[in-house]
Design a protein around this motif. Structure first.
Motif, PDB file in Angstrom:
ATOM      1  N   SER A 106       0.831  -1.207   0.000  1.00  0.00           N
ATOM      2  CA  SER A 106       0.000   0.000   0.000  1.00  0.00           C
ATOM      3  C   SER A 106       0.867   1.260   0.000  1.00  0.00           C
ATOM      4  O   SER A 106       2.006   1.258   0.484  1.00  0.00           O
ATOM      5  N   ASN A 107       0.286   2.339  -0.533  1.00  0.00           N
ATOM      6  CA  ASN A 107       0.963   3.630  -0.485  1.00  0.00           C
ATOM      7  C   ASN A 107       0.905   4.233   0.916  1.00  0.00           C
ATOM      8  O   ASN A 107       1.748   5.052   1.274  1.00  0.00           O
ATOM      9  N   ARG A 108      -0.092   3.861   1.664  1.00  0.00           N
ATOM     10  CA  ARG A 108      -0.164   4.323   3.052  1.00  0.00           C
ATOM     11  C   ARG A 108      -0.252   3.110   3.976  1.00  0.00           C
ATOM     12  O   ARG A 108      -0.985   2.158   3.690  1.00  0.00           O
ATOM     13  N   PRO A 109       0.499   3.103   5.070  1.00  0.00           N
ATOM     14  CA  PRO A 109       0.492   1.944   5.962  1.00  0.00           C
ATOM     15  C   PRO A 109      -0.806   1.839   6.748  1.00  0.00           C
ATOM     16  O   PRO A 109      -1.497   2.832   6.976  1.00  0.00           O
TER      17      PRO A 109
ATOM     18  N   VAL B  64       6.607   0.504  -6.953  1.00  0.00           N
ATOM     19  CA  VAL B  64       5.565   1.535  -6.953  1.00  0.00           C
ATOM     20  C   VAL B  64       4.718   1.511  -5.674  1.00  0.00           C
ATOM     21  O   VAL B  64       3.646   2.121  -5.624  1.00  0.00           O
ATOM     22  N   GLN B  65       5.198   0.833  -4.641  1.00  0.00           N
ATOM     23  CA  GLN B  65       4.522   0.791  -3.343  1.00  0.00           C
ATOM     24  C   GLN B  65       5.561   0.949  -2.243  1.00  0.00           C
ATOM     25  O   GLN B  65       6.694   0.437  -2.360  1.00  0.00           O
ATOM     26  N   LYS B  66       5.201   1.634  -1.180  1.00  0.00           N
ATOM     27  CA  LYS B  66       6.158   1.927  -0.122  1.00  0.00           C
ATOM     28  C   LYS B  66       6.068   0.974   1.062  1.00  0.00           C
ATOM     29  O   LYS B  66       7.036   0.830   1.822  1.00  0.00           O
ATOM     30  N   ASN B  67       4.905   0.346   1.241  1.00  0.00           N
ATOM     31  CA  ASN B  67       4.669  -0.443   2.444  1.00  0.00           C
ATOM     32  C   ASN B  67       4.207  -1.858   2.108  1.00  0.00           C
ATOM     33  O   ASN B  67       3.385  -2.055   1.204  1.00  0.00           O
ATOM     34  N   ILE B  68       4.743  -2.821   2.845  1.00  0.00           N
ATOM     35  CA  ILE B  68       4.239  -4.197   2.779  1.00  0.00           C
ATOM     36  C   ILE B  68       3.596  -4.503   4.123  1.00  0.00           C
ATOM     37  O   ILE B  68       4.254  -4.429   5.172  1.00  0.00           O
ATOM     38  N   ILE B  69       2.311  -4.809   4.090  1.00  0.00           N
ATOM     39  CA  ILE B  69       1.560  -5.071   5.310  1.00  0.00           C
ATOM     40  C   ILE B  69       1.310  -6.570   5.399  1.00  0.00           C
ATOM     41  O   ILE B  69       0.681  -7.162   4.517  1.00  0.00           O
ATOM     42  N   LEU B  70       1.791  -7.184   6.480  1.00  0.00           N
ATOM     43  CA  LEU B  70       1.764  -8.642   6.603  1.00  0.00           C
ATOM     44  C   LEU B  70       0.406  -9.128   7.109  1.00  0.00           C
ATOM     45  O   LEU B  70       0.274  -9.661   8.216  1.00  0.00           O
ATOM     46  N   THR B  71      -0.605  -8.966   6.266  1.00  0.00           N
ATOM     47  CA  THR B  71      -1.958  -9.403   6.616  1.00  0.00           C
ATOM     48  C   THR B  71      -2.076 -10.926   6.603  1.00  0.00           C
ATOM     49  O   THR B  71      -2.879 -11.492   7.342  1.00  0.00           O
ATOM     50  N   GLY B  72      -1.327 -11.594   5.749  1.00  0.00           N
ATOM     51  CA  GLY B  72      -1.339 -13.056   5.694  1.00  0.00           C
ATOM     52  C   GLY B  72      -2.730 -13.647   5.592  1.00  0.00           C
ATOM     53  O   GLY B  72      -3.010 -14.699   6.167  1.00  0.00           O
TER      54      GLY B  72
ATOM     55  N   VAL C 152       5.207  -3.789   7.738  1.00  0.00           N
ATOM     56  CA  VAL C 152       4.251  -3.529   8.821  1.00  0.00           C
ATOM     57  C   VAL C 152       3.621  -4.849   9.291  1.00  0.00           C
ATOM     58  O   VAL C 152       3.022  -5.576   8.502  1.00  0.00           O
ATOM     59  N   GLU C 153       3.798  -5.165  10.557  1.00  0.00           N
ATOM     60  CA  GLU C 153       3.172  -6.357  11.133  1.00  0.00           C
ATOM     61  C   GLU C 153       1.825  -5.974  11.733  1.00  0.00           C
ATOM     62  O   GLU C 153       1.669  -4.887  12.295  1.00  0.00           O
ATOM     63  N   VAL C 154       0.854  -6.883  11.612  1.00  0.00           N
ATOM     64  CA  VAL C 154      -0.492  -6.602  12.111  1.00  0.00           C
ATOM     65  C   VAL C 154      -0.950  -7.749  13.004  1.00  0.00           C
ATOM     66  O   VAL C 154      -0.364  -8.834  13.004  1.00  0.00           O
ATOM     67  N   ASP C 155      -2.020  -7.496  13.726  1.00  0.00           N
ATOM     68  CA  ASP C 155      -2.662  -8.542  14.529  1.00  0.00           C
ATOM     69  C   ASP C 155      -3.631  -9.293  13.619  1.00  0.00           C
ATOM     70  O   ASP C 155      -4.761  -8.852  13.397  1.00  0.00           O
ATOM     71  N   THR C 156      -3.190 -10.419  13.075  1.00  0.00           N
ATOM     72  CA  THR C 156      -4.036 -11.145  12.119  1.00  0.00           C
ATOM     73  C   THR C 156      -5.311 -11.671  12.773  1.00  0.00           C
ATOM     74  O   THR C 156      -6.330 -11.840  12.101  1.00  0.00           O
ATOM     75  N   ALA C 157      -5.267 -11.906  14.087  1.00  0.00           N
ATOM     76  CA  ALA C 157      -6.472 -12.384  14.786  1.00  0.00           C
ATOM     77  C   ALA C 157      -7.586 -11.340  14.705  1.00  0.00           C
ATOM     78  O   ALA C 157      -8.773 -11.688  14.566  1.00  0.00           O
TER      79      ALA C 157
ATOM     80  N   GLU D  16      13.081 -15.674   2.175  1.00  0.00           N
ATOM     81  CA  GLU D  16      14.175 -14.718   2.007  1.00  0.00           C
ATOM     82  C   GLU D  16      13.706 -13.291   1.763  1.00  0.00           C
ATOM     83  O   GLU D  16      14.461 -12.333   1.986  1.00  0.00           O
ATOM     84  N   LEU D  17      12.467 -13.146   1.306  1.00  0.00           N
ATOM     85  CA  LEU D  17      12.081 -11.872   0.700  1.00  0.00           C
ATOM     86  C   LEU D  17      11.865 -10.706   1.660  1.00  0.00           C
ATOM     87  O   LEU D  17      12.063  -9.552   1.263  1.00  0.00           O
ATOM     88  N   LEU D  18      11.465 -10.952   2.892  1.00  0.00           N
ATOM     89  CA  LEU D  18      11.285  -9.815   3.797  1.00  0.00           C
ATOM     90  C   LEU D  18      12.596  -9.061   3.975  1.00  0.00           C
ATOM     91  O   LEU D  18      12.628  -7.826   3.954  1.00  0.00           O
ATOM     92  N   ASP D  19      13.687  -9.792   4.119  1.00  0.00           N
ATOM     93  CA  ASP D  19      14.997  -9.137   4.245  1.00  0.00           C
ATOM     94  C   ASP D  19      15.366  -8.408   2.955  1.00  0.00           C
ATOM     95  O   ASP D  19      15.914  -7.301   2.989  1.00  0.00           O
TER      96      ASP D  19
END
Length: 329
Positions: free
Chosen positions: A155-158, A224-232, A292-297, A279-282
């Protein structure tokens, strides 16, 4: 005269033999389509499988593999199995669910705990039952399942909570299964074709998208995106599917060959995806992206409260059976 007559008869016999042998040895050309990049394991494994099928059938089948939506977007190639424009495809159960909704239950958010759970499902009676239901509806036959990865958002915004997705313009694939999480979180959904996502993110048509990390890398969405949000939110998979027309024409021996090779190819691609995903997060951190880590629950609870299984044509009983499956990894 006798010698000439014998020679003529021998020539006629030889020609007749070639004529009879010709159809049996004739090469059948097939089209295998998908929407992924040539660099991705799904394509390289498919190309390997095409060559291997040719080898194991003595060259009776020539399979040309078409990547990158060359034969149409994902909904198109699924329809192509019926229309006869393609013979084989790699595609998710989300699109198979358009023809037979129950098989799409695997795309209800947070159905699978991890890759091991998904792969155990692929070997289970639940999968066999759903695959038979799909085949009964379409005639198409699923021969293999490949691990595609865990779907995360960019996402462009976290955002860290479901509520913070309200109003976010997010691209999802054009299949009902992908709507559940964004819909539950009140995001604005845009079903844009896979081949057009990069440009849509670049020009601001959408603010966000969701895909596995390996796809984010292959499609260069990180540019073209600044944030990766780990919604899983979805542990995803792809099916290798043969059209009803092709499956019905195959001999029992050739069915075994196509199935075994497809499963070997799926195992190859699964291993590559799983390794690269770790490997990809690093890699993305080194490129300067914000992880960005989130509370998946919290996301799961919101979906469960707001989106019913029945609204997508799924059966809660199938989901419950999947939950009871033990992971294989």
């Amino acid at each position: 005269m006798v010698i000439l007559r014998r020679g003529l008869l021998a020539a006629l016999a030889l020609a007749s033999a070639f004529a009879l042998a010709g159809p049996a040895n004739a090469q059948t050309k097939l089209k295998w389509a998908h929407v992924y990049e040539p660099s991705e394991p799904f394509h390289t494994a498919s190309v390997w499988a095409a060559g291997e099928i040719a080898k194991r059938t003595g060259g009776r089948y020539q399979i040309d593999v078409y990547p990158s939506s060359q034969l149409g977007k994902e909904s198109d190639i699924n329809q192509g199995l019926t229309l006869g424009t393609v013979d084989m495809i790699i595609s998710g159960s989300s699109f198979a669910g358009k023809a037979y909704p129950p098989i799409g239950v695997t795309y209800y958010p947070y159905t699978f705990r991890d890759a091991g759970h998904l792969l155990a499902y692929a070997r289970s009676d639940v999968f066999q039952d759903l695959a038979k239901g799909y085949e009964g509806k379409t005639g198409n036959h699923i021969v293999a399942v490949t691990y595609y990865g865990v779907r995360q958002a960019t996402s462009n915004r976290p955002f860290k909570t479901c509520a913070e997705m309200k109003g976010l313009k997010i691209r999802v694939p054009d299949a009902p299964a992908y709507l559940a999480m964004p819909k539950a979180c009140s995001a604005n959904i845009a079903p844009i074709a896979f081949a057009e996502v990069y440009l849509a993110l670049q020009n601001g048509t959408v603010d966000a998208q969701e895909n596995p990390l390996t796809t984010i890398e292959a499609k260069k969405f990180y540019e073209v995106q600044k944030n990766i949000i780990l919604t899983g939110h979805i542990v995803d998979h792809l099916n290798t599917i043969l059209s009803a027309s092709l499956w019905n024409k195959l001999s029992p021996e050739d069915r075994v060959i196509f199935s075994e090779v497809a499963q070997e190819a799926a195992a190859r691609a699964t291993g590559e995806v799983a390794r690269r995903e770790k490997e990809l997060l690093d890699v993305f951190k080194q490129k300067g992206l914000n992880i960005v880590e989130v509370d998946t629950a919290e996301f799961k609870d919101t979906v469960m409260k707001n989106i019913t299984f029945e609204s997508f044509g799924y059966r809660k009983a199938d989901w419950d059976r999947i939950q009871a499956i033990k992971s294989s990894m």
